[in-house]
Motif scaffolding. Structure first.
Motif, short mmCIF file in Angstrom:
data_model
loop_
_atom_site.label_atom_id
_atom_site.label_comp_id
_atom_site.label_asym_id
_atom_site.label_seq_id
_atom_site.Cartn_x
_atom_site.Cartn_y
_atom_site.Cartn_z
N ARG A 53 0.83 -1.21 0.00
CA ARG A 53 0.00 0.00 0.00
C ARG A 53 0.87 1.26 0.00
N TYR A 85 -1.90 -7.48 -3.63
CA TYR A 85 -2.94 -7.24 -4.64
C TYR A 85 -2.95 -8.36 -5.67
N GLU A 93 -9.79 -0.54 -4.69
CA GLU A 93 -10.30 -0.13 -3.38
C GLU A 93 -9.30 0.78 -2.68
N ASP A 94 -8.01 0.41 -2.73
CA ASP A 94 -7.01 1.23 -2.05
C ASP A 94 -6.75 2.54 -2.80
N ASP A 97 -9.45 4.86 -1.74
CA ASP A 97 -9.24 5.32 -0.36
C ASP A 97 -8.10 6.33 -0.30
N LEU A 98 -6.98 6.03 -0.95
CA LEU A 98 -5.80 6.90 -0.88
C LEU A 98 -6.02 8.24 -1.58
#
Length: 252
Positions: A53, A85, A93-94, A97-98
């Motif tokens: 991440r 991943y 999804e990340d 979010d990021l």
């Protein structure tokens, strides 16, 4: 970059492929440089090539700082994932979010299906990913009938994203066959071979595959009114041929 500037000047919209030998780091670096030169750039991010991440956060930040608004998210071809991943949906999804939802994402769709995945499973994963996606682009397909019918098939499967038709530029046939086989569109290659020669035309086909260039104009013309948001041209870095074809002026 100089070759791109010579043939396709800014502010053209261009994509930067995430090549297996370079990974997403190089794709993002090139994209940032092109954005600084005035291009509208969409880097590819391959989920199975991102280590964690924190690495992804750097890419998202770089895109934001460069004014890049869209990325194209794929699973990638790595046999083993470099990090957590394992498929594109997890990476999306990340990214959402990021970026706080500000970075738009495109996904791939498959008019002729995907090797090793049933049509039902493919539709299920596309429906799951479309909650985070803003648009989609078709995998290479040479069949006008298949491509014309595909936007309606997507809607019937519950996929409501704007869809762009992925069409190859005027690439030499021998190179196109090699590249298309490498990226898994063998079924479409079968159509391409049948379309350039009938029964008993083997020598003609062999000559065409070894020397001639593919002409995408009839395929592009056949898509008029089919429900596509536009045409995405796969140049395979053959920029001079692409520009001389005139397709860059009509593929909006």
């Amino acid at each position: 970059m100089e070759r791109l500037r010579a043939h396709v000047p800014a502010p053209a919209a261009v994509t930067v492929t995430c090549l297996p030998q370079h990974g997403p780091r190089k794709a993002v670096e090139v994209a940032v440089g092109l954005a600084g030169a005035g291009y509208t750039v969409i880097p590819h991010l391959a989920a199975r090539s991102v280590t964690d991440r924190a690495e992804l956060a750097r890419y998202v930040a770089q895109c934001g700082d460069a004014g890049i608004t869209d990325v194209f998210v794929v699973g990638g071809d790595a046999a083993e994932p470099a990090g957590p991943y394992t498929w594109s949906g997890a990476l999306m999804e990340d990214i959402a979010d990021l970026s706080g939802g500000t970075l738009r994402m495109g996904i791939a769709v498959y008019p002729e299906g995907h090797p090793g995945t049933s049509d039902a499973e493919l539709a299920r994963t596309l429906r799951a990913k479309q909650e985070l996606a803003s648009w989609c682009v078709t995998q290479l397909c040479f069949s006008p009938a298949t491509l014309r019918a595909y936007p309606s098939r997507l809607r019937e499967a519950g996929i409501g994203l704007p869809v762009w038709a992925g069409v190859p530029g005027p690439v030499r046939m021998s190179r196109l066959v090699r590249l298309a086989g490498r990226i898994g569109v063998g079924q479409s290659l079968g159509f391409l071979r049948r379309s350039v020669g009938g029964a008993g035309a083997g020598s003609v086909v062999r000559q065409l595959l070894s020397s001639a260039s593919y002409d995408p104009a009839p395929l592009v013309a056949a898509l008029d009114g089919a429900g596509y948001a536009g045409v995405h041209l796969y140049s395979f870095n053959d920029l001079a041929e692409l520009v001389s074809s005139g397709l860059t002026r009509s593929a909006g």
